[in-house]
Design a protein around this motif. Structure first.
Motif, PDB file in Angstrom:
ATOM      1  N   MET A 109      12.064   3.167  -0.007  1.00  0.00           N
ATOM      2  CA  MET A 109      10.706   4.672  -0.051  1.00  0.00           C
ATOM      3  C   MET A 109      11.302   5.963   0.479  1.00  0.00           C
ATOM      4  O   MET A 109      11.485   6.785  -0.962  1.00  0.00           O
ATOM      5  CB  MET A 109       9.666   4.747   0.870  1.00  0.00           C
ATOM      6  CG  MET A 109       8.606   5.916   0.452  1.00  0.00           C
ATOM      7  SD  MET A 109       7.223   5.771   1.279  1.00  0.00           S
ATOM      8  CE  MET A 109       6.038   4.400   1.292  1.00  0.00           C
TER       9      MET A 109
ATOM     10  N   SER B 143       4.644  11.200   3.929  1.00  0.00           N
ATOM     11  CA  SER B 143       2.678  11.123   3.371  1.00  0.00           C
ATOM     12  C   SER B 143       2.581   9.838   2.731  1.00  0.00           C
ATOM     13  O   SER B 143       1.383   9.489   2.607  1.00  0.00           O
ATOM     14  CB  SER B 143       2.585  12.799   2.662  1.00  0.00           C
ATOM     15  OG  SER B 143       3.342  12.196   1.369  1.00  0.00           O
ATOM     16  N   ALA B 144       3.288   8.976   1.933  1.00  0.00           N
ATOM     17  CA  ALA B 144       3.427   7.900   1.223  1.00  0.00           C
ATOM     18  C   ALA B 144       2.575   6.697   2.109  1.00  0.00           C
ATOM     19  O   ALA B 144       2.032   5.483   2.326  1.00  0.00           O
ATOM     20  CB  ALA B 144       4.567   7.927   0.820  1.00  0.00           C
ATOM     21  N   TRP B 145       3.645   7.413   3.660  1.00  0.00           N
ATOM     22  CA  TRP B 145       3.263   6.028   4.341  1.00  0.00           C
ATOM     23  C   TRP B 145       1.879   5.992   5.772  1.00  0.00           C
ATOM     24  O   TRP B 145       2.057   5.971   6.699  1.00  0.00           O
ATOM     25  CB  TRP B 145       4.616   5.914   5.462  1.00  0.00           C
ATOM     26  CG  TRP B 145       4.471   4.474   6.209  1.00  0.00           C
ATOM     27  CD1 TRP B 145       4.223   4.538   7.810  1.00  0.00           C
ATOM     28  CD2 TRP B 145       5.768   4.031   5.907  1.00  0.00           C
ATOM     29  NE1 TRP B 145       4.802   3.270   7.327  1.00  0.00           N
ATOM     30  CE2 TRP B 145       5.612   2.627   7.029  1.00  0.00           C
ATOM     31  CE3 TRP B 145       6.470   3.286   4.322  1.00  0.00           C
ATOM     32  CZ2 TRP B 145       5.835   1.475   6.761  1.00  0.00           C
ATOM     33  CZ3 TRP B 145       7.314   2.382   4.797  1.00  0.00           C
ATOM     34  CH2 TRP B 145       7.161   1.581   5.663  1.00  0.00           C
ATOM     35  N   LYS B 146       0.953   5.936   4.415  1.00  0.00           N
ATOM     36  CA  LYS B 146      -0.675   5.623   5.279  1.00  0.00           C
ATOM     37  C   LYS B 146      -0.997   5.130   4.900  1.00  0.00           C
ATOM     38  O   LYS B 146      -0.514   4.493   3.689  1.00  0.00           O
ATOM     39  CB  LYS B 146      -0.579   6.958   6.401  1.00  0.00           C
ATOM     40  CG  LYS B 146      -1.119   8.217   4.676  1.00  0.00           C
ATOM     41  CD  LYS B 146      -1.726   9.109   5.063  1.00  0.00           C
ATOM     42  CE  LYS B 146      -0.954  10.172   5.911  1.00  0.00           C
ATOM     43  NZ  LYS B 146      -0.435  11.454   5.238  1.00  0.00           N
ATOM     44  N   GLY B 147      -1.987   4.638   5.983  1.00  0.00           N
ATOM     45  CA  GLY B 147      -3.520   3.756   4.908  1.00  0.00           C
ATOM     46  C   GLY B 147      -3.178   2.322   5.034  1.00  0.00           C
ATOM     47  O   GLY B 147      -3.100   2.037   4.134  1.00  0.00           O
ATOM     48  N   ASP B 148      -2.630   2.318   6.268  1.00  0.00           N
ATOM     49  CA  ASP B 148      -2.753   0.775   6.432  1.00  0.00           C
ATOM     50  C   ASP B 148      -3.585  -0.436   6.386  1.00  0.00           C
ATOM     51  O   ASP B 148      -5.179   0.061   6.180  1.00  0.00           O
ATOM     52  CB  ASP B 148      -2.247   0.242   7.954  1.00  0.00           C
ATOM     53  CG  ASP B 148      -0.742   1.328   8.277  1.00  0.00           C
ATOM     54  OD1 ASP B 148       0.267   1.571   7.039  1.00  0.00           O
ATOM     55  OD2 ASP B 148       0.505   0.866   9.261  1.00  0.00           O
ATOM     56  N   VAL B 149      -3.770  -1.678   6.199  1.00  0.00           N
ATOM     57  CA  VAL B 149      -4.444  -2.450   5.698  1.00  0.00           C
ATOM     58  C   VAL B 149      -5.751  -2.328   7.162  1.00  0.00           C
ATOM     59  O   VAL B 149      -4.075  -3.086   8.483  1.00  0.00           O
ATOM     60  CB  VAL B 149      -4.003  -4.122   5.406  1.00  0.00           C
ATOM     61  CG1 VAL B 149      -4.608  -4.776   5.809  1.00  0.00           C
ATOM     62  CG2 VAL B 149      -2.591  -3.550   4.285  1.00  0.00           C
TER      63      VAL B 149
ATOM     64  N   GLN C 141      13.495   6.436  -3.084  1.00  0.00           N
ATOM     65  CA  GLN C 141      12.807   6.932  -4.503  1.00  0.00           C
ATOM     66  C   GLN C 141      12.236   8.238  -4.451  1.00  0.00           C
ATOM     67  O   GLN C 141      12.738   8.895  -5.052  1.00  0.00           O
ATOM     68  CB  GLN C 141      11.500   5.976  -4.194  1.00  0.00           C
ATOM     69  CG  GLN C 141      11.523   4.596  -5.339  1.00  0.00           C
ATOM     70  CD  GLN C 141       9.589   3.906  -4.787  1.00  0.00           C
ATOM     71  OE1 GLN C 141       9.014   4.728  -3.886  1.00  0.00           O
ATOM     72  NE2 GLN C 141       9.809   3.036  -5.841  1.00  0.00           N
TER      73      GLN C 141
ATOM     74  N   ASN D  10       1.326   4.233  -2.297  1.00  0.00           N
ATOM     75  CA  ASN D  10       0.672   5.663  -2.147  1.00  0.00           C
ATOM     76  C   ASN D  10       1.974   6.847  -2.694  1.00  0.00           C
ATOM     77  O   ASN D  10       1.837   7.640  -3.314  1.00  0.00           O
ATOM     78  CB  ASN D  10       1.116   5.817  -0.785  1.00  0.00           C
ATOM     79  CG  ASN D  10      -0.544   5.612  -0.301  1.00  0.00           C
ATOM     80  OD1 ASN D  10      -1.660   4.982  -0.685  1.00  0.00           O
ATOM     81  ND2 ASN D  10      -0.488   5.129   1.127  1.00  0.00           N
TER      82      ASN D  10
ATOM     83  N   LEU E 274       0.561  -1.213  -0.631  1.00  0.00           N
ATOM     84  CA  LEU E 274       0.112   0.052   0.409  1.00  0.00           C
ATOM     85  C   LEU E 274       0.889   1.264  -0.129  1.00  0.00           C
ATOM     86  O   LEU E 274       0.867   2.029  -0.534  1.00  0.00           O
ATOM     87  CB  LEU E 274      -1.061   0.186   1.309  1.00  0.00           C
ATOM     88  CG  LEU E 274      -1.856  -0.597   1.494  1.00  0.00           C
ATOM     89  CD1 LEU E 274      -2.841  -0.641   2.420  1.00  0.00           C
ATOM     90  CD2 LEU E 274      -2.974   0.165  -0.009  1.00  0.00           C
ATOM     91  N   HIS E 275       2.063   0.980   0.798  1.00  0.00           N
ATOM     92  CA  HIS E 275       2.649   2.423   0.914  1.00  0.00           C
ATOM     93  C   HIS E 275       3.589   2.908  -0.259  1.00  0.00           C
ATOM     94  O   HIS E 275       3.625   3.704  -0.373  1.00  0.00           O
ATOM     95  CB  HIS E 275       4.003   2.547   2.337  1.00  0.00           C
ATOM     96  CG  HIS E 275       3.049   2.372   3.833  1.00  0.00           C
ATOM     97  ND1 HIS E 275       3.565   1.358   4.389  1.00  0.00           N
ATOM     98  CD2 HIS E 275       1.823   2.376   3.971  1.00  0.00           C
ATOM     99  CE1 HIS E 275       3.111   1.310   5.577  1.00  0.00           C
ATOM    100  NE2 HIS E 275       2.125   1.766   5.246  1.00  0.00           N
ATOM    101  N   ALA E 276       3.690   1.168  -1.311  1.00  0.00           N
ATOM    102  CA  ALA E 276       4.889   1.502  -2.449  1.00  0.00           C
ATOM    103  C   ALA E 276       3.583   2.120  -3.385  1.00  0.00           C
ATOM    104  O   ALA E 276       4.222   3.006  -3.920  1.00  0.00           O
ATOM    105  CB  ALA E 276       5.216   0.483  -3.057  1.00  0.00           C
TER     106      ALA E 276
END
Lengths: 387, 395
Positions: free
Chosen positions: B145, B166-172, B148, A146, A142-144
């Motif tokens: 990340m 800001s990309a490291w969110k929205g966990d399962v 990247q 994002n 998911l993080h990738a």
């Protein structure tokens, strides 16, 4: 003294139950451990589980997720952690959990959010680690995703996205072995077993010292009036039992090193020192116990079994209690001679410097001194009382 | 009745064994159970790993990486000295250790700009490698990340970190599908499995000591010469053995229920009863072994040795100490010949059931029954050995 020494060695060699304990016991348990640990390492690292996937339209359109799942699948991925099975509806997946066929299942909602549903039975039986690892693998995916979105949003329109975006493996983490030898969960059992051998062997010293007591039958009475100084007989008996115990420990050690291929991580000299000190402490403890009236050898093994618990011999649960005691009450755990013996071998395996090893040896020698001093004091009283 | 009472008196006069094997060992088993996280399985709690980061760099990037690793885990502070590091890894007080070299942040940014590989990070994983692997996954995906972001967006280290965060969110999201049956607490299961050793050692040693006392030549001769019929004599000995087994069982299981399983008596009574049945059948098996040792006439020290060797072998091979899931397949095949395997199977099965059905309970009861069959077999061997010995003595 030489005569006492010889008598002690001979009588111990002729004592079958003593041999059974001191020689056979470590070898039998080593064989068990060999069998146990043939697969335990892979069991520690592979925390596989059965994952069901509910096929829906939103799952079908999430190409990245499917790729991630393939990479963590046992059948297709290199570092597989899950066995995949597919279901057409959530109800079917729930039924599979109820039938104990899968551990957890995964759904993708219409909005695209991914949920993992883990069965309570699986959570209870396997702990939370497999699910945590699975969730963590999915989170990286998911993080990738994002990250790509964040980059796409910020790169100026018309600008090109570098090729490195796709690869994303610019950083590598190298595994180092920081200890002298790589950590190995199995050796702990063998080290505890060696300590237990020393503990059990103290029954030999106890028997030899008991035989010299005037109260122990005709032979004991004759010996107590002999012209040989008493301390010479005691020292002879002690040395004799030390030799026997050292030989038993050496046999156990050799068996572990040669047959079970246990890595002791060091040369022969410090190992010999470790077993010499361990067996000496065991003998001193036995001598002390020998001065206690009505002491039976069964009690020695009982005490040893109890102390072995606090060296971590009886599996992960007893290792847990040992480690937590060491953190909270170090003095208590350090007072256990069997723990110090285990720690000798442990230090030799893991530390470059001999400091921790020597401090354990020193602790063992100090214990030996204390045991012998008390034993000598008690012995003097017994002989005076009788004569 | 008289000889039963005498037997019990003999047992009580050897109370050191009872104290060591029964009271102390059981106490330790219960302590271990209490130390085990009760592990409520109604909600999912991620595994917490003990981690340490030795940051020689101290840049924004390295601090961001460290705080990412610490998040959700237990932070262990190390002073970075070799001794402290070795201590932590050897004693397993840290499951995952990451060492960030000096100048890593600057080297990282330069490498990302030129498309080269970033300076290598070093890690060390202790033997609970499942957990270490978990943290490593986080460390490598977060640092990649960062790379990247640095390679594509550039900017300062702060920019890279904020873009990554800001990309490291929205966990399962993880939820638990409740089973119909309430599981037994993990602490109770651990204590119940551990008690196999204390039950076996206490029962066999005490019975062996008792029978050794009864088999002393003078005592045995007096017993043989008494007017008491042989079957009464044997029955009272058997009753004494049974009493010892029952006492050990009540002591172990009773304390487990009292201290660890009080809620389970109402929420999962049947599963709890199954655990009790498994322990009882193992206790009876231990009594049969003690009887056999006594019949063979081993010395006190030898019977202790046998009781302990077999006790440990059974507990290890039966998976009572390590859990059945850790046993390799080859050993699992051998384990089928150990009664402890069947009781562990019943205890593990009863602790975590999906639904309490008669079929599921029946199969667990079958496991308990196999252990009971072992007891019958050993008892028969004991009786035959005894008959041969007494026949040999009289001839």
């Amino acid at each position: 003294m030489l005569a006492s020494f010889k008598t002690t060695v001979l009588s111990l060699l002729r004592n079958k139950s003593m041999l059974l304990w001191a020689l056979l016991f470590p070898i039998v348990l080593t064989c068990i451990f060999m069998g146990m640990f043939s697969g335990i390492e892979s069991a520690y690292s592979a925390v596989g589980s059965d994952l069901g996937i509910v096929r829906s339209a939103s799952y079908g359109s999430n190409e990245g997720l499917q790729q991630t799942l393939r990479s963590i699948s046992l059948s297709t991925g290199k570092n597989g952690i899950v066995k995949l099975s597919y279901f057409d509806s959530e109800a079917a997946a729930r039924k599979a959990i109820a039938d104990e066929k899968i551990d957890s299942y995964l759904t993708v909602s219409n909005a695209g959010s991914i949920s993992l549903h883990v069965g309570q039975r699986s959570l209870g039986a396997n702990g939370s680690l497999p699910t945590t690892i699975l969730a963590s693998a999915l989170n990286s995916h998911l993080h990738a995703t994002n990250a790509v979105a964040v980059i796409m949003a910020r790169v100026t329109p018309g600008g090109s996205v570098p090729a490195s975006l796709a690869s994303g493996d610019g950083v590598s983490i190298k595994r180092l072995v920081l200890t002298k030898n790589a950590p190995d969960p199995d050796v702990r059992y063998y080290f505890s077993l060696l300590a237990m051998t020393a503990g059990i062997g103290s029954a030999a010293a106890m028997l030899s010292i008991q035989r010299l007591q005037p109260t122990e039958g005709a032979v004991g009475a004759r010996q107590s009036v002999s012209s040989t100084p008493r301390w010479l007989m005691l020292v002879g008996a002690l040395l004799g039992s030390w030799l026997c115990q050292f030989a038993c420990m050496l046999a156990a050690l050799l068996f572990m090193a040669l047959v079970a291929r246990v890595n002791f991580g060091t040369g022969a000299a410090p190992l010999l020192l470790a077993i010499a000190a361990s067996s000496l402490t065991g003998c001193a403890a036995g001598a002390l116990l020998g001065t206690i009236p009505h002491m039976e050898d069964g009690m020695v093994s009982g005490i040893t079994c109890l102390l072995s618990l606090f060296t971590g011999l009886y599996g992960p649960a007893s290792q847990l209690i040992t480690d937590s005691l060491e953190a909270t009450a170090p003095t208590l755990i350090h007072a256990n001679p069997l723990w110090q013996m285990t720690n000798c071998f442990y230090s030799l395996l893991y530390y470059d410097l001999y400091g921790p090893f020597l401090s354990s040896i020193a602790a063992l020698l100090a214990m030996t001194g204390i045991f012998l001093a008390i034993a000598a004091f008690r012995m003097r009283r017994i002989s005076h009382g009788q004569l | 009745m008289g000889s039963y009472k005498t037997s019990m008196r003999i047992v009580l006069s050897h109370r050191v064994y009872i104290v060591i094997y029964l009271v102390l060992m059981t106490a330790v088993g219960l302590t271990i159970g209490m130390l085990t996280q009760p592990g409520s399985t109604a909600t999912f709690k991620p595994t917490v790993t003990r981690v340490a980061v030795v940051d020689h760099d101290g840049s924004t990037l390295s601090r961001a990486l460290a705080s990412r690793i610490y998040k959700g885990n237990e932070k262990v502070t190390l002073d970075g000295s070799k001794r402290a590091t070795q201590d932590a890894i050897a004693k397993d007080s840290v499951s995952y250790l990451l060492v960030i070299p000096e100048g890593w942040g600057d080297g990282f940014m330069a490498a990302a700009r030129s498309g080269k590989k970033a300076p290598t990070l070093n890690s060390s994983v202790s033997y609970s490698s499942g957990e270490g692997r978990l943290v490593e996954l986080t460390a490598s995906s977060y640092s990649n990340m960062l790379y990247q972001m640095a390679a594509t967006l550039g900017g300062s280290q702060e920019d890279v970190v904020s873009a990554s965060d800001s990309a490291w969110k929205g966990d399962v999201s993880v939820d638990v599908v409740k089973s119909k049956a309430t599981p037994l607490p993990a602490s109770l299961r651990v204590a119940a499995e551990f008690s196999s050793y204390s039950i076996f050692a206490s029962v066999t040693v005490v019975i062996a000591v008792l029978m050794q006392a009864l088999n002393r030549p003078e005592v045995a001769r007096r017993r043989m010469a008494s007017s008491q019929p042989a079957h009464v004599r044997s029955a009272s000995l058997l009753a004494a053995c049974l009493t010892i087994a029952l006492v050990a069982w009540i002591f172990n299981f009773g304390l487990q229920v009292l201290l660890l399983g009080r809620d389970a008596t109402t929420t999962a009574p049947l599963q709890l009863a199954m655990v009790g049945a498994a322990e009882l059948s193992y206790s009876l098996f231990s009594a049969a072994v003690g009887f056999l040792i006594g019949q063979i006439g081993l010395s006190e020290n030898a019977s202790n040795a046998v009781a302990n060797i077999f006790g440990m072998v059974f507990s290890f091979m039966g998976g009572a100490w390590t859990g059945l899931s850790l046993l390799p397949d080859s050993l699992l095949a051998v384990a089928h010949f150990m009664p402890s395997y069947w009781t562990t199977l019943a205890i593990e099965g009863a602790s975590n059931m999906e639904t309490v059905t008669s079929a599921a309970m029946g199969s667990l009861l079958g496991d308990v029954g196999i252990c009971a069959l072992f007891s019958v077999a050993i008892l028969l061997v004991g009786l035959v050995v005894g008959r041969d010995r007494s026949a040999g003595r009289s001839s």
